[in-house]
Enzyme design. Structure first.
Site, PDB file in Angstrom:
ATOM      1  CG  ASP A  12      34.972  44.747  45.814  1.00  0.00           C
ATOM      2  OD1 ASP A  12      34.128  43.851  45.993  1.00  0.00           O
ATOM      3  OD2 ASP A  12      35.832  45.039  46.661  1.00  0.00           O
ATOM      4  CG  ASP A  60      33.270  40.753  51.840  1.00  0.00           C
ATOM      5  OD1 ASP A  60      32.684  40.646  52.945  1.00  0.00           O
ATOM      6  OD2 ASP A  60      34.107  41.631  51.601  1.00  0.00           O
ATOM      7  CE  LYS A  62      33.261  43.603  55.245  1.00  0.00           C
ATOM      8  NZ  LYS A  62      33.434  43.449  53.767  1.00  0.00           N
ATOM      9  CB  SER A 117      41.272  47.000  56.013  1.00  0.00           C
ATOM     10  OG  SER A 117      40.289  47.117  55.001  1.00  0.00           O
ATOM     11  N   GLY A 171      43.093  45.063  52.592  1.00  0.00           N
ATOM     12  CA  GLY A 171      43.707  46.373  52.798  1.00  0.00           C
ATOM     13  C   GLY A 171      45.051  46.536  52.141  1.00  0.00           C
ATOM     14  CB  VAL A 172      47.302  44.228  50.299  1.00  0.00           C
ATOM     15  CG1 VAL A 172      48.477  44.323  49.332  1.00  0.00           C
ATOM     16  CG2 VAL A 172      47.709  43.471  51.552  1.00  0.00           C
ATOM     17  N   GLY A 173      47.534  47.333  49.122  1.00  0.00           N
ATOM     18  CA  GLY A 173      47.486  48.095  47.878  1.00  0.00           C
ATOM     19  C   GLY A 173      46.853  49.447  48.055  1.00  0.00           C
ATOM     20  N   GLY A 176      46.850  50.892  51.399  1.00  0.00           N
ATOM     21  CA  GLY A 176      48.167  51.153  51.976  1.00  0.00           C
ATOM     22  C   GLY A 176      48.849  49.991  52.653  1.00  0.00           C
ATOM     23  CB  SER A 178      53.222  45.968  53.128  1.00  0.00           C
ATOM     24  OG  SER A 178      54.183  44.984  52.819  1.00  0.00           O
TER      25      SER A 178
END
EC number: 4.1.1.23
Length: 215
Positions: A12, A60, A62, A117, A171-173, A176, A178
């Protein structure tokens, strides 16, 4: 998409030079590169044609429109060389069918958003996420998008789709989530953006995430 590293880079950024530099740096650690509106609006679909020389690209966008418009979007994306596209499911079965039909013609993939996310992703998606997941299976989609920030939801979605479809999980990193937790919950790939492309060493950041997943 071949499951090798189980990591998808969310690229992004907004300029070509930066995008290509980062993509090349992390190419040994990612199975795909996800591009969205920030980069494509900045550089045009031609950036997809360049990135596919480095790794498979998922667009992406959407996609969420009437069937004919969805068809046109998918045709443009796949003609540019993308290996997959992300669509919404809330526009209904006929719109999703239109995307899947085009993907089948090109031999490419459609991933359907079940629940996003970010915190607001639960406000309207939560009551319908399971229905969207079921529709994705019935429509013959390749996979679904489910949140790494809520691994329990990934488990819920996996129960619905079984092993027929893949789960790609953002949504990793920075948000928040994992990587290890969401893979254990049933995701096939994690999607990571800022933690990689904002790092002083994108390659090291990508490798660290891969190591976390033991890939």
């Amino acid at each position: 998409m071949e499951k090798k590293n189980r990591l998808i880079l969310a690229l992004d950024v907004t300029d070509r030079e930066n995008a290509l530099r980062i993509a090349n740096e992390v190419s040994d650690y990612v199975d795909s590169i996800k591009v969205g509106y920030p980069l494509v609006l900045g550089e045009g679909l031609s950036i997809v044609k360049e990135l596919v020389e480095i790794a498979p690209v998922i667009a992406d966008f959407k996609v969420a429109d009437i069937p004919n418009t969805d068809r046109l979007i998918c045709e443009h994306v796949f003609n540019a060389g993308a290996a997959g596209i992300i669509t919404h499911g809330f526009t209904g079965r006929d719109s999703l069918d239109s995307c899947v039909k085009v993907a089948n013609e090109f031999g490419t993939d459609v991933y359907v958003v079940t629940e996003m996310s970010h915190p607001g992703g639960v406000e309207f998606f939560r009551p319908v996420a399971e229905d969207i997941a079921s529709m994705a299976v019935e429509a013959g989609a390749s996979g679904v998008v489910a949140p790494a920030t809520r691994p329990e939801r990934v488990k819920d979605i996996r129960k619905i789709i079984g092993e027929e479809l893949s789960i790609i999980s953002p949504g990793v990193g920075a948000q928040g989530g994992s990587a290890a937790d969401v893979i254990r919950a049933g995701a096939d790939w994690v999607i990571v953006g800022r933690s990689i492309y904002n790092s002083d060493s994108p390659a090291e950041a990508a490798k660290k995430i891969c190591d976390e997943m033991n890939c």
